[in-house]
Motif scaffolding. Structure first.
Motif, PDB file in Angstrom:
ATOM      1  N   ILE A 117      20.313  33.342  75.998  1.00  0.00           N
ATOM      2  CA  ILE A 117      19.981  33.896  74.689  1.00  0.00           C
ATOM      3  C   ILE A 117      18.691  34.712  74.717  1.00  0.00           C
ATOM      4  O   ILE A 117      18.634  35.834  74.185  1.00  0.00           O
ATOM      5  N   GLU A 118      17.641  34.172  75.317  1.00  0.00           N
ATOM      6  CA  GLU A 118      16.328  34.824  75.240  1.00  0.00           C
ATOM      7  C   GLU A 118      16.358  36.243  75.799  1.00  0.00           C
ATOM      8  O   GLU A 118      15.748  37.155  75.238  1.00  0.00           O
ATOM      9  N   SER A 119      17.092  36.446  76.888  1.00  0.00           N
ATOM     10  CA  SER A 119      17.145  37.784  77.482  1.00  0.00           C
ATOM     11  C   SER A 119      17.946  38.758  76.615  1.00  0.00           C
ATOM     12  O   SER A 119      17.882  39.975  76.833  1.00  0.00           O
ATOM     13  N   ALA A 120      18.705  38.239  75.638  1.00  0.00           N
ATOM     14  CA  ALA A 120      19.478  39.107  74.750  1.00  0.00           C
ATOM     15  C   ALA A 120      18.690  39.506  73.506  1.00  0.00           C
ATOM     16  O   ALA A 120      19.129  40.367  72.738  1.00  0.00           O
ATOM     17  N   ILE A 121      17.533  38.900  73.297  1.00  0.00           N
ATOM     18  CA  ILE A 121      16.725  39.181  72.106  1.00  0.00           C
ATOM     19  C   ILE A 121      16.034  40.536  72.241  1.00  0.00           C
ATOM     20  O   ILE A 121      15.451  40.852  73.284  1.00  0.00           O
ATOM     21  N   THR A 122      16.120  41.342  71.179  1.00  0.00           N
ATOM     22  CA  THR A 122      15.447  42.643  71.118  1.00  0.00           C
ATOM     23  C   THR A 122      14.652  42.707  69.816  1.00  0.00           C
ATOM     24  O   THR A 122      14.741  41.791  68.977  1.00  0.00           O
ATOM     25  N   PRO A 123      13.876  43.779  69.605  1.00  0.00           N
ATOM     26  CA  PRO A 123      13.160  43.907  68.324  1.00  0.00           C
ATOM     27  C   PRO A 123      14.080  43.950  67.103  1.00  0.00           C
ATOM     28  O   PRO A 123      13.627  43.714  65.980  1.00  0.00           O
ATOM     29  N   ARG A 124      15.391  44.221  67.313  1.00  0.00           N
ATOM     30  CA  ARG A 124      16.327  44.288  66.188  1.00  0.00           C
ATOM     31  C   ARG A 124      17.003  42.945  65.899  1.00  0.00           C
ATOM     32  O   ARG A 124      17.736  42.818  64.927  1.00  0.00           O
ATOM     33  N   THR A 125      16.778  41.952  66.745  1.00  0.00           N
ATOM     34  CA  THR A 125      17.449  40.669  66.564  1.00  0.00           C
ATOM     35  C   THR A 125      16.937  39.966  65.317  1.00  0.00           C
ATOM     36  O   THR A 125      15.732  39.830  65.122  1.00  0.00           O
ATOM     37  N   ARG A 126      17.874  39.493  64.485  1.00  0.00           N
ATOM     38  CA  ARG A 126      17.514  38.793  63.253  1.00  0.00           C
ATOM     39  C   ARG A 126      17.938  37.330  63.263  1.00  0.00           C
ATOM     40  O   ARG A 126      17.329  36.502  62.585  1.00  0.00           O
ATOM     41  N   ALA A 127      19.029  37.031  63.979  1.00  0.00           N
ATOM     42  CA  ALA A 127      19.571  35.677  63.893  1.00  0.00           C
ATOM     43  C   ALA A 127      20.365  35.315  65.139  1.00  0.00           C
ATOM     44  O   ALA A 127      20.777  36.182  65.911  1.00  0.00           O
ATOM     45  N   ILE A 128      20.576  34.002  65.302  1.00  0.00           N
ATOM     46  CA  ILE A 128      21.447  33.459  66.341  1.00  0.00           C
ATOM     47  C   ILE A 128      22.549  32.686  65.617  1.00  0.00           C
ATOM     48  O   ILE A 128      22.269  31.917  64.691  1.00  0.00           O
ATOM     49  N   ALA A 129      23.792  32.889  66.043  1.00  0.00           N
ATOM     50  CA  ALA A 129      24.926  32.206  65.412  1.00  0.00           C
ATOM     51  C   ALA A 129      25.681  31.394  66.460  1.00  0.00           C
ATOM     52  O   ALA A 129      26.703  31.841  66.983  1.00  0.00           O
ATOM     53  N   PRO A 130      25.182  30.201  66.791  1.00  0.00           N
ATOM     54  CA  PRO A 130      25.902  29.346  67.738  1.00  0.00           C
ATOM     55  C   PRO A 130      27.195  28.827  67.110  1.00  0.00           C
ATOM     56  O   PRO A 130      27.229  28.510  65.919  1.00  0.00           O
ATOM     57  N   ALA A 147      14.539  30.099  68.597  1.00  0.00           N
ATOM     58  CA  ALA A 147      14.575  30.856  67.343  1.00  0.00           C
ATOM     59  C   ALA A 147      13.208  30.854  66.664  1.00  0.00           C
ATOM     60  O   ALA A 147      12.746  31.894  66.169  1.00  0.00           O
ATOM     61  N   ARG A 148      12.567  29.706  66.635  1.00  0.00           N
ATOM     62  CA  ARG A 148      11.253  29.623  65.984  1.00  0.00           C
ATOM     63  C   ARG A 148      10.212  30.458  66.741  1.00  0.00           C
ATOM     64  O   ARG A 148       9.371  31.122  66.120  1.00  0.00           O
ATOM     65  N   GLU A 149      10.264  30.442  68.056  1.00  0.00           N
ATOM     66  CA  GLU A 149       9.315  31.218  68.852  1.00  0.00           C
ATOM     67  C   GLU A 149       9.437  32.712  68.588  1.00  0.00           C
ATOM     68  O   GLU A 149       8.455  33.456  68.668  1.00  0.00           O
ATOM     69  N   HIS A 150      10.667  33.155  68.271  1.00  0.00           N
ATOM     70  CA  HIS A 150      10.903  34.592  68.078  1.00  0.00           C
ATOM     71  C   HIS A 150      11.089  34.966  66.608  1.00  0.00           C
ATOM     72  O   HIS A 150      11.428  36.124  66.309  1.00  0.00           O
ATOM     73  N   GLY A 151      10.873  34.022  65.697  1.00  0.00           N
ATOM     74  CA  GLY A 151      10.987  34.321  64.275  1.00  0.00           C
ATOM     75  C   GLY A 151      12.399  34.634  63.832  1.00  0.00           C
ATOM     76  O   GLY A 151      12.611  35.472  62.943  1.00  0.00           O
ATOM     77  N   LEU A 152      13.389  33.965  64.416  1.00  0.00           N
ATOM     78  CA  LEU A 152      14.791  34.222  64.107  1.00  0.00           C
ATOM     79  C   LEU A 152      15.387  33.096  63.260  1.00  0.00           C
ATOM     80  O   LEU A 152      14.934  31.958  63.315  1.00  0.00           O
ATOM     81  N   LYS A 153      16.413  33.423  62.482  1.00  0.00           N
ATOM     82  CA  LYS A 153      17.155  32.432  61.735  1.00  0.00           C
ATOM     83  C   LYS A 153      18.346  31.963  62.564  1.00  0.00           C
ATOM     84  O   LYS A 153      18.840  32.683  63.431  1.00  0.00           O
TER      85      LYS A 153
END
Length: 380
Positions: A117-130, A147-153
């Protein structure tokens, strides 16, 4: 009524109280949404999961669409998810202009591989949907920390996960939002239907507003405002009271239904052990921190076995078995609206080998023995 020889893939289970409760709702003169049965279902969701707010919807797809609205997804926003999932996981965000980013799955549970997951995060990432495949939990601790480290929902797609847990926590109650399905093919059913679990208190009021066509109607009926009016973008996500009445009969029996499904799942698991020992197939793997709900029983055929021949053999014997998702990254819409992170090799390989066996409450020991017998003959 089932024909004796035929074994369907799914058979809707009724507890015996569904029609009684539907008649009660009719007698009460409450057929639209948010009546007494809906409120009972809401209380059940909140008490059983510990969520801040549980809200019935007319489908799990609707609950996912509410999640996208709650997160204020904008065109170009990216949402990380597995490719091996139902189209609704992606559609809900694409409708808001979001971009699904497909990440590979794990070899063991077929869930989103948290290590990628972490390597897929970009500045446009808003959320993770497991997506909790087959009611078996994703590695939620790792996902939540990331998610918390990167400010994602985090939006948990627990469509298949009612009554399942991760380290003792109900699925759907761990992320910021969670969704359930009560579709006819799920463990607890209402024909069509779903639910949104709001775990972040700051989203609860907005969730009510979005669900009620963008109005503060719920606050009006609680006496918190003297009139209700249009507050923001929303839609009609409520199920009718007859759906809620049917569902309430199921929720009352949730523990017993789950117990019976687990017994059937365990029988398959024991019957199929010899075939796994021969290397013909692989049985499901459930990580130790996960308590599943026996939503489905699947096998992964050895690569050299022709899956279609196995399915054809089941059909000839009047046993209805199916494969599952065509990975979204390989679909026309998936290529048009989303993007793949990596080659998704595990997703592609395992999706081509997976076979789902009949699973429903009332499946007999003899029927399961016959399913395994036909499967054994087909693969040998």
């Amino acid at each position: 009524m089932l024909e004796e020889k035929k074994i369907p893939f799914n058979w809707p289970y009724m507890t015996g109280k569904e029609l009684y409760y539907i008649a009660e709702a009719h007698f009460n003169g409450r057929l639209a949404g948010d009546g007494p049965f809906t409120k009972r279902c809401h209380r059940w969701l909140e008490e059983r999961t510990g969520c801040n707010k549980g809200l019935l919807t007319h489908s799990c797809t609707a609950a996912l669409e509410m999640a996208a609205l709650l997160l204020d997804i904008q065109p170009g926003d990216e949402i990380i998810m597995p490719s091996y999932t139902f189209v609704s996981t992606a559609n809900a965000f694409v409708l808001r202009g979001g971009v699904p980013v497909f990440v590979d799955i794990r070899e063991d549970s077929l869930n989103l591989d948290e290590r990628l997951i972490e390597s897929a995060i970009t500045p446009r990432t808003r959320a993770i949907a497991p997506v909790h495949y087959a009611g078996v939990a994703c590695e939620m601790d790792t996902i939540m920390i990331m998610a918390r480290e990167h400010g994602l929902k985090v939006v948990e797609d627990a469509a298949q996960g009612v009554m399942s847990t991760y380290k003792g926590r109900p699925l759907g109650s761990i992320g910021d939002l969670g969704v359930y399905s009560f579709h006819e093919t799920k463990n607890l059913i209402s024909g069509e239907g779903g639910a949104l679990l709001v775990n972040s208190p700051d989203m609860s009021l907005r969730a009510e507003i979005i669900r009620e066509k963008g109005t503060d109607r719920s606050r009006f009926f609680r006496g918190e405002v003297d009139k209700y009016t249009w507050q923001e973008v929303g839609s009609s996500f409520l199920p009718g009271e007859l759906i809620a009445a049917f569902l309430w009969a199921q929720l009352e029996e949730a523990d017993r239904i789950t117990k019976e499904r687990l017994a059937s799942w365990q029988r398959y698991h024991e019957f199929l052990e010899p075939l796994e020992a021969k290397g013909i197939l692989r049985r499901p793997i459930v990580p130790g921190d996960c308590q599943h709900n026996a939503h489905m029983y699947y096998v992964l055929l050895a690569p050299e076995i022709n899956r279609q021949e196995v399915l054809d053999s089941f059909k000839r014997n009047e046993i209805w078995s199916v494969f599952h998702y065509v990975p979204l990254h390989s679909s026309p819409a998936g290529k048009r609206y989303g993007r793949s992170h990596g080659d998704l090799d595990v997703t592609t390989r395992l999706s081509e080998r997976l076979v789902r066996l009949p699973m429903w409450v009332g499946l007999t020991n003899e029927q399961q023995e016959r399913v395994v017998e036909v499967l054994s003959e087909a693969v040998s």
